[in-house]
Design an enzyme around this catalytic site. Structure first.
Site, PDB file in Angstrom:
ATOM      1  N   CYS A   1       0.820  -1.226   0.000  1.00 37.94           N
ATOM      2  CA  CYS A   1       0.000   0.000   0.000  1.00 37.94           C
ATOM      3  C   CYS A   1       0.846   1.265   0.000  1.00 37.94           C
ATOM      4  O   CYS A   1       0.562   2.220  -0.737  1.00 37.94           O
ATOM      5  CB  CYS A   1      -0.942  -0.001   1.206  1.00 37.94           C
ATOM      6  SG  CYS A   1      -2.057  -1.419   1.252  1.00 37.94           S
TER       7      CYS A   1
ATOM      8  N   GLN B   1       2.364   1.721  -3.370  1.00 34.79           N
ATOM      9  CA  GLN B   1       1.379   2.147  -4.372  1.00 34.79           C
ATOM     10  C   GLN B   1       1.045   3.632  -4.229  1.00 34.79           C
ATOM     11  O   GLN B   1       0.895   4.341  -5.235  1.00 34.79           O
ATOM     12  CB  GLN B   1       0.115   1.308  -4.248  1.00 34.79           C
ATOM     13  CG  GLN B   1       0.262  -0.104  -4.771  1.00 34.79           C
ATOM     14  CD  GLN B   1      -1.061  -0.829  -4.853  1.00 34.79           C
ATOM     15  OE1 GLN B   1      -1.988  -0.568  -4.095  1.00 34.79           O
ATOM     16  NE2 GLN B   1      -1.161  -1.765  -5.783  1.00 34.79           N
TER      17      GLN B   1
ATOM     18  N   GLU C   1      -9.202   1.579   6.482  1.00 33.74           N
ATOM     19  CA  GLU C   1      -8.070   0.786   6.960  1.00 33.74           C
ATOM     20  C   GLU C   1      -8.386  -0.710   6.935  1.00 33.74           C
ATOM     21  O   GLU C   1      -9.477  -1.143   7.289  1.00 33.74           O
ATOM     22  CB  GLU C   1      -7.728   1.212   8.383  1.00 33.74           C
ATOM     23  CG  GLU C   1      -6.575   0.484   9.016  1.00 33.74           C
ATOM     24  CD  GLU C   1      -5.219   0.933   8.504  1.00 33.74           C
ATOM     25  OE1 GLU C   1      -4.427   0.053   8.119  1.00 33.74           O
ATOM     26  OE2 GLU C   1      -4.971   2.158   8.477  1.00 33.74           O
TER      27      GLU C   1
ATOM     28  N   THR D   1      -3.993 -13.506   3.821  1.00 33.49           N
ATOM     29  CA  THR D   1      -4.721 -12.294   4.183  1.00 33.49           C
ATOM     30  C   THR D   1      -6.229 -12.441   4.031  1.00 33.49           C
ATOM     31  O   THR D   1      -6.993 -11.871   4.811  1.00 33.49           O
ATOM     32  CB  THR D   1      -4.207 -11.096   3.347  1.00 33.49           C
ATOM     33  OG1 THR D   1      -4.911  -9.910   3.707  1.00 33.49           O
ATOM     34  CG2 THR D   1      -4.395 -11.336   1.847  1.00 33.49           C
TER      35      THR D   1
ATOM     36  N   ASP E   1     -13.011  -8.436   1.627  1.00 29.84           N
ATOM     37  CA  ASP E   1     -12.850  -7.013   1.303  1.00 29.84           C
ATOM     38  C   ASP E   1     -14.167  -6.292   1.573  1.00 29.84           C
ATOM     39  O   ASP E   1     -15.172  -6.573   0.923  1.00 29.84           O
ATOM     40  CB  ASP E   1     -12.442  -6.857  -0.165  1.00 29.84           C
ATOM     41  CG  ASP E   1     -11.935  -5.460  -0.499  1.00 29.84           C
ATOM     42  OD1 ASP E   1     -12.227  -4.526   0.283  1.00 29.84           O
ATOM     43  OD2 ASP E   1     -11.253  -5.304  -1.530  1.00 29.84           O
TER      44      ASP E   1
ATOM     45  N   ARG F   1     -14.479  -2.927   1.481  1.00 30.15           N
ATOM     46  CA  ARG F   1     -14.417  -1.555   0.972  1.00 30.15           C
ATOM     47  C   ARG F   1     -15.536  -1.258  -0.024  1.00 30.15           C
ATOM     48  O   ARG F   1     -15.933  -2.120  -0.806  1.00 30.15           O
ATOM     49  CB  ARG F   1     -13.066  -1.303   0.301  1.00 30.15           C
ATOM     50  CG  ARG F   1     -11.897  -1.296   1.261  1.00 30.15           C
ATOM     51  CD  ARG F   1     -10.591  -1.177   0.531  1.00 30.15           C
ATOM     52  NE  ARG F   1     -10.340  -2.354  -0.318  1.00 30.15           N
ATOM     53  CZ  ARG F   1      -9.288  -2.474  -1.114  1.00 30.15           C
ATOM     54  NH1 ARG F   1      -8.389  -1.500  -1.196  1.00 30.15           N
ATOM     55  NH2 ARG F   1      -9.126  -3.572  -1.839  1.00 30.15           N
TER      56      ARG F   1
ATOM     57  N   THR G   1      -4.867   1.117 -11.060  1.00 32.03           N
ATOM     58  CA  THR G   1      -5.333   0.036 -10.199  1.00 32.03           C
ATOM     59  C   THR G   1      -5.043  -1.320 -10.834  1.00 32.03           C
ATOM     60  O   THR G   1      -4.929  -1.431 -12.060  1.00 32.03           O
ATOM     61  CB  THR G   1      -6.844   0.156  -9.910  1.00 32.03           C
ATOM     62  OG1 THR G   1      -7.220  -0.823  -8.939  1.00 32.03           O
ATOM     63  CG2 THR G   1      -7.670  -0.053 -11.168  1.00 32.03           C
TER      64      THR G   1
ATOM     65  N   LYS H   1     -12.711  -2.586  -8.011  1.00 34.20           N
ATOM     66  CA  LYS H   1     -12.718  -1.124  -7.878  1.00 34.20           C
ATOM     67  C   LYS H   1     -13.309  -0.483  -9.137  1.00 34.20           C
ATOM     68  O   LYS H   1     -14.117   0.455  -9.049  1.00 34.20           O
ATOM     69  CB  LYS H   1     -11.288  -0.625  -7.634  1.00 34.20           C
ATOM     70  CG  LYS H   1     -11.183   0.802  -7.179  1.00 34.20           C
ATOM     71  CD  LYS H   1      -9.724   1.148  -6.858  1.00 34.20           C
ATOM     72  CE  LYS H   1      -9.217   0.411  -5.635  1.00 34.20           C
ATOM     73  NZ  LYS H   1      -7.842   0.839  -5.258  1.00 34.20           N
TER      74      LYS H   1
END
Length: 349
Positions: free
Chosen positions: A186, A189, A211, A233, A245, A247, A268, A273
């Protein structure tokens, strides 16, 4: 809504308060003094909260400030409030032809000084005051006339561009950006996106406070402990009863729309996304630009940012050597294999 007192140029309002005219008690006198901190007064518009029947994302840019960088460039940092959460999301904007529509709106009772303080000005501010003599935020009549004329000319000269800018939608990562964790890419990036946008001279990084892919720092650190046991993860999140995920990008979509953008070139590797962003209907991704990890790149390079990010306890990195890290490689491979990220896996990963 009734004004209770003014702090730093903004009225603090309350539904049931009685306005103070002549102080009669010590508490009223304190409130009276607070009112004198800055005059004239401006009332911050309220964001409507979503009802059970209406979940439309509403955002408002509250302030903008110019940020010079140690690399010699500069950006503008926009801070947004929204009606979905209590977090302060950000837009890092490069170039002078991208502006916030909500920031430029006129607030009730505001003057040119109010607009300057919240960053709703055009062009470049000039030093008009003597710091040794100035004791308040009020302008002289000559200073105010000068600013009004300068703003009139700068606003007439402003020309927005219709060219699709480079855009990065980035979620906050304390561990990767601040303490240089090798469990993710991260921080790398974010640095690379800033480098590319500064080089291009135009673009936007939408910085979302999401986060740990939306689970927060507390749960993220728990997931790290599970990763040390051998879970990846994705599995660690699921074992803690979280989706892989969490988000969402409704706020990002609203921020990009507020900045007057409809077509973007998105930095990306994440197809989710792109799909989420385009599902809202107001933003079209006309091109995807990959974010290739430096350790996986055939031509790795280090920028000045990389040298600044090198921890003082670590040996200095040369401009031709990017160390690989088995934990980072494992993380990136899981993103490709389990989360559809568009990256070519190198041999041996």
């Amino acid at each position: 809504m009734t004004t209770v007192f003014t702090l730093f140029g903004m009225n603090v309002v309350h539904k049931n308060a009685t306005p103070i005219s002549q102080p009669r008690t010590y508490a009223e006198y304190v409130d009276f003094l607070k009112q004198q901190l800055h005059s004239p007064q401006a009332i911050t518009p309220e964001l409507p909260k979503p009802t059970n029947h209406e979940q439309k994302v509403r955002i408002q840019c509250q302030v903008r400030a110019r940020i010079p960088t140690v690399e010699g460039g500069e950006m503008y940092l926009y801070l947004y409030k929204n009606n979905q959460d209590d977090k302060e999301h950000l837009a890092i904007v490069y170039g002078n032809d991208i502006r916030s529509k909500s920031l430029d709106e006129t607030w009730r009772n505001e003057t040119i000084m109010n607009r300057i303080v919240r960053g709703a000005y055009y062009g470049r501010l000039e030093e008009l005051v003597n710091n040794d003599e100035c004791r308040n935020l009020e302008l002289t009549a000559d200073q105010e006339r000068y600013l009004e004329e300068q703003q009139r000319i700068a606003k007439m000269a402003y020309k927005p561009s219709i060219e699709p800018p480079l855009v990065r939608i980035h979620s906050e990562c304390f561990t990767g950006e601040t303490v240089h964790s090798a469990r993710c890419d991260c921080g790398e990036q974010l640095d690379e996106a800033m480098r590319q946008l500064q080089q291009a001279g135009r673009g936007v990084i939408v910085y979302l406070r999401q986060e740990g892919r939306g689970i927060g720092l507390l749960e993220k650190l728990k997931a790290y402990n599970l990763q040390d046991l051998g879970h990846d993860t994705v599995a660690a999140n699921v074992l803690l009863n979280h989706p892989p995920d969490m988000r969402t990008y409704g706020v990002a979509n609203a921020i990009l729309s507020d900045l007057g953008l409809s077509n973007v070139m998105l930095l990306t590797n994440n197809p989710d996304k792109i799909e989420q962003l385009q599902a809202y209907g107001s933003i079209k991704v006309v091109e995807r630009r990959p974010m290739v990890p430096r350790s996986w790149s055939s031509t790795p390079t280090l920028s000045h940012i990389d040298l600044l990010r090198t921890p003082s306890s670590s040996p200095a990195l040369s401009s031709t050597s990017i160390p690989s890290h088995k934990e980072l490689d494992k993380y990136l491979a899981v993103k490709v294999k389990k989360m559809r990220h568009i990256l070519d896996l190198p041999d041996g990963v």
